[in-house]
Design a protein around this motif. Structure first.
Motif, PDB file in Angstrom:
ATOM      1  N   TYR A 150       0.806  -1.221   0.000  1.00  0.00           N
ATOM      2  CA  TYR A 150       0.000   0.000   0.000  1.00  0.00           C
ATOM      3  C   TYR A 150       0.836   1.266   0.000  1.00  0.00           C
ATOM      4  CZ  TYR A 150      -3.603   3.337   1.223  1.00  0.00           C
ATOM      5  OH  TYR A 150      -4.444   4.408   1.225  1.00  0.00           O
ATOM      6  N   SER A 173     -20.913   1.140  -5.973  1.00  0.00           N
ATOM      7  CA  SER A 173     -19.736   0.859  -5.141  1.00  0.00           C
ATOM      8  C   SER A 173     -19.941   1.118  -3.655  1.00  0.00           C
ATOM      9  CB  SER A 173     -18.549   1.704  -5.620  1.00  0.00           C
ATOM     10  OG  SER A 173     -18.776   3.081  -5.354  1.00  0.00           O
ATOM     11  N   ILE A 229     -19.270   4.016  -2.470  1.00  0.00           N
ATOM     12  CA  ILE A 229     -18.307   5.098  -2.220  1.00  0.00           C
ATOM     13  C   ILE A 229     -18.995   6.411  -2.599  1.00  0.00           C
ATOM     14  CG2 ILE A 229     -16.018   6.014  -2.777  1.00  0.00           C
ATOM     15  CD1 ILE A 229     -16.006   3.198  -1.459  1.00  0.00           C
ATOM     16  N   ASN A 231      -7.978   4.083   0.400  1.00  0.00           N
ATOM     17  CA  ASN A 231      -7.441   2.909   1.082  1.00  0.00           C
ATOM     18  C   ASN A 231      -7.768   1.660   0.258  1.00  0.00           C
ATOM     19  OD1 ASN A 231     -10.109   2.029   1.749  1.00  0.00           O
ATOM     20  ND2 ASN A 231     -10.085   3.260   3.600  1.00  0.00           N
ATOM     21  N   LEU A 232      -7.243   0.530   0.676  1.00  0.00           N
ATOM     22  CA  LEU A 232      -7.420  -0.699  -0.105  1.00  0.00           C
ATOM     23  C   LEU A 232      -8.880  -1.144  -0.183  1.00  0.00           C
ATOM     24  CD1 LEU A 232      -4.277  -2.714   0.961  1.00  0.00           C
ATOM     25  CD2 LEU A 232      -4.726  -1.664  -1.249  1.00  0.00           C
ATOM     26  N   LYS A 233      -9.637  -0.918   0.874  1.00  0.00           N
ATOM     27  CA  LYS A 233     -11.055  -1.277   0.864  1.00  0.00           C
ATOM     28  C   LYS A 233     -11.801  -0.478  -0.201  1.00  0.00           C
ATOM     29  CE  LYS A 233     -15.077  -1.503   3.907  1.00  0.00           C
ATOM     30  NZ  LYS A 233     -15.581  -1.263   5.264  1.00  0.00           N
ATOM     31  N   THR A 234     -11.510   0.800  -0.291  1.00  0.00           N
ATOM     32  CA  THR A 234     -12.130   1.664  -1.298  1.00  0.00           C
ATOM     33  C   THR A 234     -11.705   1.248  -2.698  1.00  0.00           C
ATOM     34  OG1 THR A 234     -12.256   3.503   0.258  1.00  0.00           O
ATOM     35  CG2 THR A 234     -12.352   4.059  -2.090  1.00  0.00           C
ATOM     36  N   ARG A 252     -10.814  -1.692  -3.664  1.00  0.00           N
ATOM     37  CA  ARG A 252     -11.477  -2.957  -3.973  1.00  0.00           C
ATOM     38  C   ARG A 252     -12.917  -2.704  -4.419  1.00  0.00           C
ATOM     39  NH1 ARG A 252     -14.926  -5.668  -1.325  1.00  0.00           N
ATOM     40  NH2 ARG A 252     -14.443  -4.750   0.693  1.00  0.00           N
ATOM     41  N   LYS A 253     -13.621  -1.847  -3.709  1.00  0.00           N
ATOM     42  CA  LYS A 253     -15.011  -1.538  -4.065  1.00  0.00           C
ATOM     43  C   LYS A 253     -15.095  -0.896  -5.451  1.00  0.00           C
ATOM     44  CE  LYS A 253     -16.911  -0.943   0.576  1.00  0.00           C
ATOM     45  NZ  LYS A 253     -17.574   0.012   1.490  1.00  0.00           N
ATOM     46  N   GLU A 285     -14.321  -3.491  -8.219  1.00  0.00           N
ATOM     47  CA  GLU A 285     -15.466  -4.372  -8.435  1.00  0.00           C
ATOM     48  C   GLU A 285     -16.580  -3.639  -9.183  1.00  0.00           C
ATOM     49  OE1 GLU A 285     -16.492  -5.801  -4.535  1.00  0.00           O
ATOM     50  OE2 GLU A 285     -14.765  -7.157  -4.460  1.00  0.00           O
ATOM     51  N   LEU A 288      -8.304  -5.504  -9.301  1.00  0.00           N
ATOM     52  CA  LEU A 288      -7.696  -4.665  -8.270  1.00  0.00           C
ATOM     53  C   LEU A 288      -6.214  -4.462  -8.556  1.00  0.00           C
ATOM     54  CD1 LEU A 288      -7.850  -3.141  -5.588  1.00  0.00           C
ATOM     55  CD2 LEU A 288      -7.547  -5.340  -4.418  1.00  0.00           C
TER      56      LEU A 288
END
Length: 70
Positions: free
Chosen positions: A2, A32, A34, A50-53, A55-56, A59, A65
């Motif tokens: 990251y 998403s 977001i 961040n990584l969660k965002t 990823r969303k 997708e 990713l």
């Protein structure tokens, strides 16, 4: 991993895929989860997601990713 994210690459890939798929940002928000504000901050280079965002967004835009983080 990251700490080595490339902000210009991330914002360009996201912006390019939004345009390519002709998805309005408010629709991407719905898909998403977001916020529109956060998406605009990312594509304007004002926010490193961040990584969660990531990823969303990957997708929702149907992109790997790894395209965003490599």
């Amino acid at each position: 991993m990251y700490d080595k994210l490339n902000m210009p690459q991330i914002k360009n890939i996201i912006a390019k895929n939004i345009k390519k798929r002709d998805i309005p940002v408010h629709q991407l928000e719905q898909i998403s989860g977001i916020s529109t504000f956060e998406i605009y901050e990312i594509i304007n280079g004002q926010l490193l997601p961040n990584l969660k965002t990531l990823r969303k967004l990957s997708e929702a835009l149907n992109i790997p990713l790894t395209d965003l983080i490599n």
